[in-house]
Design a protein around this motif. Structure first.
Motif, PDB file in Angstrom:
ATOM      1  N   LEU A 103      -5.099  -0.832  -7.018  1.00 33.66           N
ATOM      2  CA  LEU A 103      -5.603  -2.190  -6.869  1.00 33.66           C
ATOM      3  C   LEU A 103      -4.545  -3.251  -7.140  1.00 33.66           C
ATOM      4  O   LEU A 103      -4.481  -4.277  -6.453  1.00 33.66           O
ATOM      5  CB  LEU A 103      -6.801  -2.411  -7.794  1.00 33.66           C
ATOM      6  CG  LEU A 103      -8.095  -1.678  -7.435  1.00 33.66           C
ATOM      7  CD1 LEU A 103      -9.188  -1.982  -8.456  1.00 33.66           C
ATOM      8  CD2 LEU A 103      -8.570  -2.085  -6.036  1.00 33.66           C
ATOM      9  N   PHE A 104      -3.723  -3.024  -8.157  1.00 29.38           N
ATOM     10  CA  PHE A 104      -2.821  -4.080  -8.612  1.00 29.38           C
ATOM     11  C   PHE A 104      -1.361  -3.841  -8.252  1.00 29.38           C
ATOM     12  O   PHE A 104      -0.511  -4.693  -8.550  1.00 29.38           O
ATOM     13  CB  PHE A 104      -2.942  -4.243 -10.136  1.00 29.38           C
ATOM     14  CG  PHE A 104      -4.329  -4.601 -10.583  1.00 29.38           C
ATOM     15  CD1 PHE A 104      -4.870  -5.840 -10.297  1.00 29.38           C
ATOM     16  CD2 PHE A 104      -5.107  -3.685 -11.276  1.00 29.38           C
ATOM     17  CE1 PHE A 104      -6.147  -6.175 -10.699  1.00 29.38           C
ATOM     18  CE2 PHE A 104      -6.393  -4.006 -11.682  1.00 29.38           C
ATOM     19  CZ  PHE A 104      -6.917  -5.254 -11.395  1.00 29.38           C
ATOM     20  N   ALA A 105      -1.034  -2.727  -7.619  1.00 29.11           N
ATOM     21  CA  ALA A 105       0.351  -2.461  -7.236  1.00 29.11           C
ATOM     22  C   ALA A 105       0.481  -2.082  -5.765  1.00 29.11           C
ATOM     23  O   ALA A 105       1.163  -2.775  -4.998  1.00 29.11           O
ATOM     24  CB  ALA A 105       0.953  -1.360  -8.120  1.00 29.11           C
ATOM     25  N   LEU A 106      -0.179  -1.009  -5.351  1.00 32.16           N
ATOM     26  CA  LEU A 106       0.016  -0.513  -3.994  1.00 32.16           C
ATOM     27  C   LEU A 106      -0.573  -1.449  -2.941  1.00 32.16           C
ATOM     28  O   LEU A 106       0.084  -1.767  -1.945  1.00 32.16           O
ATOM     29  CB  LEU A 106      -0.584   0.889  -3.864  1.00 32.16           C
ATOM     30  CG  LEU A 106       0.078   1.980  -4.712  1.00 32.16           C
ATOM     31  CD1 LEU A 106      -0.586   3.322  -4.478  1.00 32.16           C
ATOM     32  CD2 LEU A 106       1.566   2.061  -4.403  1.00 32.16           C
ATOM     33  N   ILE A 107      -1.825  -1.887  -3.151  1.00 32.39           N
ATOM     34  CA  ILE A 107      -2.457  -2.782  -2.176  1.00 32.39           C
ATOM     35  C   ILE A 107      -1.710  -4.113  -2.064  1.00 32.39           C
ATOM     36  O   ILE A 107      -1.425  -4.571  -0.940  1.00 32.39           O
ATOM     37  CB  ILE A 107      -3.950  -2.994  -2.515  1.00 32.39           C
ATOM     38  CG1 ILE A 107      -4.727  -1.691  -2.295  1.00 32.39           C
ATOM     39  CG2 ILE A 107      -4.546  -4.128  -1.686  1.00 32.39           C
ATOM     40  CD1 ILE A 107      -6.209  -1.783  -2.632  1.00 32.39           C
ATOM     41  N   PRO A 108      -1.358  -4.782  -3.184  1.00 32.10           N
ATOM     42  CA  PRO A 108      -0.553  -6.012  -3.045  1.00 32.10           C
ATOM     43  C   PRO A 108       0.800  -5.778  -2.382  1.00 32.10           C
ATOM     44  O   PRO A 108       1.274  -6.624  -1.619  1.00 32.10           O
ATOM     45  CB  PRO A 108      -0.376  -6.476  -4.504  1.00 32.10           C
ATOM     46  CG  PRO A 108      -1.546  -5.898  -5.220  1.00 32.10           C
ATOM     47  CD  PRO A 108      -1.789  -4.568  -4.571  1.00 32.10           C
ATOM     48  N   LEU A 109       1.408  -4.608  -2.646  1.00 33.08           N
ATOM     49  CA  LEU A 109       2.701  -4.304  -2.032  1.00 33.08           C
ATOM     50  C   LEU A 109       2.581  -4.198  -0.513  1.00 33.08           C
ATOM     51  O   LEU A 109       3.366  -4.804   0.233  1.00 33.08           O
ATOM     52  CB  LEU A 109       3.252  -3.004  -2.613  1.00 33.08           C
ATOM     53  CG  LEU A 109       4.601  -2.530  -2.066  1.00 33.08           C
ATOM     54  CD1 LEU A 109       5.695  -3.536  -2.407  1.00 33.08           C
ATOM     55  CD2 LEU A 109       4.951  -1.154  -2.618  1.00 33.08           C
ATOM     56  N   VAL A 110       1.578  -3.457  -0.058  1.00 27.24           N
ATOM     57  CA  VAL A 110       1.369  -3.303   1.382  1.00 27.24           C
ATOM     58  C   VAL A 110       0.963  -4.634   2.003  1.00 27.24           C
ATOM     59  O   VAL A 110       1.438  -4.995   3.097  1.00 27.24           O
ATOM     60  CB  VAL A 110       0.302  -2.224   1.651  1.00 27.24           C
ATOM     61  CG1 VAL A 110      -0.032  -2.155   3.141  1.00 27.24           C
ATOM     62  CG2 VAL A 110       0.781  -0.862   1.155  1.00 27.24           C
ATOM     63  N   SER A 111       0.112  -5.387   1.314  1.00 23.12           N
ATOM     64  CA  SER A 111      -0.332  -6.688   1.837  1.00 23.12           C
ATOM     65  C   SER A 111       0.836  -7.655   1.991  1.00 23.12           C
ATOM     66  O   SER A 111       0.933  -8.380   2.987  1.00 23.12           O
ATOM     67  CB  SER A 111      -1.392  -7.294   0.912  1.00 23.12           C
ATOM     68  OG  SER A 111      -2.517  -6.445   0.823  1.00 23.12           O
ATOM     69  N   ALA A 112       1.742  -7.667   1.001  1.00 23.96           N
ATOM     70  CA  ALA A 112       2.905  -8.547   1.076  1.00 23.96           C
ATOM     71  C   ALA A 112       3.822  -8.145   2.229  1.00 23.96           C
ATOM     72  O   ALA A 112       4.369  -9.010   2.931  1.00 23.96           O
ATOM     73  CB  ALA A 112       3.679  -8.512  -0.242  1.00 23.96           C
ATOM     74  N   PHE A 113       3.982  -6.854   2.431  1.00 25.14           N
ATOM     75  CA  PHE A 113       4.828  -6.381   3.523  1.00 25.14           C
ATOM     76  C   PHE A 113       4.246  -6.805   4.874  1.00 25.14           C
ATOM     77  O   PHE A 113       4.973  -7.272   5.756  1.00 25.14           O
ATOM     78  CB  PHE A 113       4.956  -4.866   3.457  1.00 25.14           C
ATOM     79  CG  PHE A 113       5.855  -4.286   4.515  1.00 25.14           C
ATOM     80  CD1 PHE A 113       7.237  -4.403   4.403  1.00 25.14           C
ATOM     81  CD2 PHE A 113       5.328  -3.642   5.619  1.00 25.14           C
ATOM     82  CE1 PHE A 113       8.074  -3.882   5.388  1.00 25.14           C
ATOM     83  CE2 PHE A 113       6.146  -3.114   6.596  1.00 25.14           C
ATOM     84  CZ  PHE A 113       7.527  -3.234   6.481  1.00 25.14           C
ATOM     85  N   ILE A 114       2.936  -6.670   5.039  1.00 31.05           N
ATOM     86  CA  ILE A 114       2.283  -7.079   6.293  1.00 31.05           C
ATOM     87  C   ILE A 114       2.379  -8.589   6.474  1.00 31.05           C
ATOM     88  O   ILE A 114       2.673  -9.093   7.559  1.00 31.05           O
ATOM     89  CB  ILE A 114       0.816  -6.622   6.311  1.00 31.05           C
ATOM     90  CG1 ILE A 114       0.741  -5.084   6.307  1.00 31.05           C
ATOM     91  CG2 ILE A 114       0.083  -7.190   7.518  1.00 31.05           C
ATOM     92  CD1 ILE A 114      -0.666  -4.541   6.180  1.00 31.05           C
TER      93      ILE A 114
END
Length: 292
Positions: A24-35
């Motif tokens: 929730l707080f690392a992987l999803i924000p990381l992918v969202s920022a990349f997109i």
């Protein structure tokens, strides 16, 4: 067989909270920022795909280049000086009576809020009534410089505060590393007539190399993400002399509301940190020695 499955399920059950937090707080924000880095978005309207446009704009943005230079300059000061001082303090405290108390005092700033530390140092470094300039004048007759308003001194001043702030964390790491070195090495060196300096150079430093490697990687990662100090103490000034990459990311996102460009700058920062880490891991094979 059933017992093994049951133990495996219990294992997954216990790591579930950590995995949920990581997702929730690392992987999803990381992918969202990349997109998002490939989008044009002001935070309100529809996202528009623009490909590598955000990255191109950053590489041609003078503010980004300045932020990268300031961050690199800050890192070049904080990492080697911080590691060097941490090693010296750890060696000095390793066999001192009451080292637990000393360790506590050195480590206290690490767990102190970055905002509180920045405000205290903002007062200490004040050019008119800051305690550092007051003592420089009283003890040495020196008129103290404008620590935070001089373009040449602002990064070294913030670096000085950060070195003090993070000294305790690295010191604890090196203390743990020193306690893991077998006394037999030093006994053999003493029998051979090695001086204290030669013991430190040929035994302590090589056997501390794994700790040094870890502390260096973590210090570089942390220094490239510097933000609180420049935001609280200088606001990125004077004349953007303390304008860092993370400050640039903040400026693009929450002041100019160009979230796509902000995400692109953050992805570039991630790539820089990843590249530096991989280079260090490759070079560590030449100087990191794992021994008892």
């Amino acid at each position: 067989m059933k017992k093994r499955m049951s133990e495996g399920l219990w294992g997954y059950f216990f790591i579930l909270p950590q995995m949920v937090g990581l997702i929730l707080f690392a992987l999803i924000p990381l992918v969202s920022a990349f997109i998002l880095s490939f989008m044009k978005w002001d935070g309100f309207g529809e996202k528009q795909f623009i490909g590598l446009g955000n990255f191109t704009s950053q590489f041609h943005n003078p503010d980004f280049k300045l932020a990268l230079f300031n961050t690199a300059w800050y890192t070049a000061l904080v990492v080697p000086v911080g590691i060097f001082l941490a090693v010296l303090v750890a060696v000095a405290l390793n066999k001192v009576r009451g080292k637990v108390i000393y360790r506590l005092f050195f480590y206290m700033p690490v767990v102190t809020s970055s905002i509180a530390v920045s405000i205290v140092w903002l007062w200490l470094l004040n050019s008119e009534f800051g305690i550092i300039n007051v003592y420089l004048k009283q003890w040495f007759g020196i008129i103290g410089p404008d620590w935070l308003t001089n373009r040449q001194l602002v990064i070294p001043s913030i670096a000085m505060m950060s070195i003090w702030w993070g000294l305790g964390g690295n010191m604890v790491l090196f203390l743990a590393g020193l306690q893991g070195i077998s006394a037999s090495y030093y006994e053999a060196a003493q029998i051979d007539g090695a001086s204290k300096f030669r013991q430190f150079w040929h035994i302590t430093l090589p056997l501390l190399s794994p700790t040094t490697f870890f502390a260096t990687i973590m210090s570089i990662i942390g220094s490239f993400q510097v933000f609180d100090q420049s935001f609280i103490m200088t606001g990125g000034g004077p004349a953007k002399a303390s304008y860092t990459i993370v400050y640039h990311v903040y400026q693009l996102a929450f002041v100019e509301f160009t979230f796509g460009k902000s995400a692109a700058a953050a992805v570039i920062l991630f790539a820089i940190i990843l590249t530096l880490t991989l280079i260090q891991m490759h070079m560590s094979k030449r100087w990191v020695h794992y021994g008892g």
